[in-house]
Design a protein around this motif. Structure first.
Motif, mmCIF file in Angstrom:
data_model
loop_
_atom_site.group_PDB
_atom_site.id
_atom_site.type_symbol
_atom_site.label_atom_id
_atom_site.label_comp_id
_atom_site.label_asym_id
_atom_site.label_seq_id
_atom_site.Cartn_x
_atom_site.Cartn_y
_atom_site.Cartn_z
ATOM 1 N N VAL A 135 -5.424 37.713 3.347
ATOM 2 C CA VAL A 135 -5.138 36.266 3.339
ATOM 3 C C VAL A 135 -3.931 35.960 4.217
ATOM 4 C CG1 VAL A 135 -4.438 34.328 1.883
ATOM 5 C CG2 VAL A 135 -6.184 35.921 1.075
ATOM 6 N N PHE A 136 -2.883 36.774 4.103
ATOM 7 C CA PHE A 136 -1.678 36.566 4.907
ATOM 8 C C PHE A 136 -1.976 36.722 6.398
ATOM 9 C CE2 PHE A 136 2.265 38.010 6.904
ATOM 10 C CZ PHE A 136 3.146 37.025 6.491
ATOM 11 N N LEU A 137 -2.811 37.686 6.765
ATOM 12 C CA LEU A 137 -3.168 37.882 8.173
ATOM 13 C C LEU A 137 -3.964 36.711 8.719
ATOM 14 C CD1 LEU A 137 -4.132 41.679 8.131
ATOM 15 C CD2 LEU A 137 -2.123 40.651 9.201
ATOM 16 N N PHE A 138 -4.885 36.174 7.936
ATOM 17 C CA PHE A 138 -5.662 35.015 8.385
ATOM 18 C C PHE A 138 -4.755 33.793 8.587
ATOM 19 C CE2 PHE A 138 -9.843 36.900 7.204
ATOM 20 C CZ PHE A 138 -10.541 36.506 8.329
ATOM 21 N N LEU A 139 -3.829 33.577 7.660
ATOM 22 C CA LEU A 139 -2.906 32.456 7.797
ATOM 23 C C LEU A 139 -2.013 32.619 9.027
ATOM 24 C CD1 LEU A 139 -1.800 31.931 4.071
ATOM 25 C CD2 LEU A 139 -3.303 30.462 5.418
#
Length: 263
Positions: A58-62
């Motif tokens: 999730v952090f990488l996508f954001l």
């Protein structure tokens, strides 16, 4: 015939057997405890690791969406270059924007997920969908997902992430280029000392007009720019009537080498 043993010797042998049995029982309990400890450790890893990987995804996508929104079409070489640079002198606006756009939503989302994760298992919250006689309940809380379901979702999620990452920054081409070597310079380079230049009898003047930062992006999209209308129609006409070192049929500028696309 069995021989009768004296009372003292029989008592000693009985104590010896009892001690041996106690040792066997204790060793068996110890082995059982070790097996349970390993099982608990593996169970904890199976519970924690997939959720940590999901949080990282999730952090990488954001972060990817934020980088694309703020920096547009940047190459992998630029990204690697700036990641290796010191953060001293970094604009505070960029840091605050990253915190508000990426880190804060990520932390809030993780807090909501943790609250849902510790929801009492004795209580249930479900969503009813349907009309009339046919209704279907979709369980919402507590969160329960089989281990292999999480693994499948993670594999698909990371697969789509790397597909998008490669589409935005050409990561595969960048990694492939790191392991390639070329002999083009060695084979094609000609030293000026070994070449004799012959000038014509009647020399001609060469006028070179160099314009700094004349962005081709100021043209219309149909001409190779980024604008809806062409803000430099005269320069576009000059480029079309003469030689334009473009890497395509439009006026988009020359193709540049690695690590040479920015200043």
């Amino acid at each position: 015939m069995e021989k009768a043993l004296p009372d003292g010797q029989e008592a000693k042998e009985s104590e010896s057997r009892t001690g041996t049995e106690d040792t066997i029982v204790k060793d068996g309990r110890k082995g059982s405890g070790t097996g349970k400890g390993k099982g608990r450790l593996l169970g904890a890893l199976a519970f924690i690791l997939p959720r940590l990987l999901a949080a990282a995804l999730v952090f990488l996508f954001l972060s990817l969406a934020w980088a694309k929104t703020n920096y547009g079409n940047i190459s992998m070489e630029e990204l690697v270059f700036h990641l290796n640079m010191p953060t001293e002198g970094l604009a505070e606006d960029a840091v605050s924007d990253f915190l508000s756009s990426v880190l804060h939503p990520f932390i809030i989302g993780m807090m909501v997920y943790l609250l849902a994760l510790i929801f009492p298992r004795s209580r249930r919250l479900s969503l009813r969908i349907g009309s009339g006689v046919r209704e279907r309940q979709i369980p919402l809380l507590p969160l329960r997902a089989p281990f292999w379901h999480l693994v499948f979702v993670l594999i698909c999620g990371y697969y789509f992430f790397f597909l998008r990452l490669d589409g935005e920054f050409s990561v595969v081409d960048y990694l492939t280029a790191q392991f390639e070597s070329s002999s083009f310079i060695e084979e094609e380079y000609v030293s000026p000392d070994s070449v004799q230049l012959t000038f014509p009898q009647e020399k001609k003047n060469l006028i070179c007009i160099y314009v700094e930062s004349a962005e081709s992006s100021s043209q219309a999209k149909s001409d190779g720019g980024l604008m809806d209308i062409n803000y430099i129609p005269e320069l576009t006409r000059i480029a079309r009537e003469n030689i334009s070192f473009s890497h395509s049929s439009l006026i988009e500028g020359a193709a540049v080498g690695p690590d040479c696309s920015w200043t």
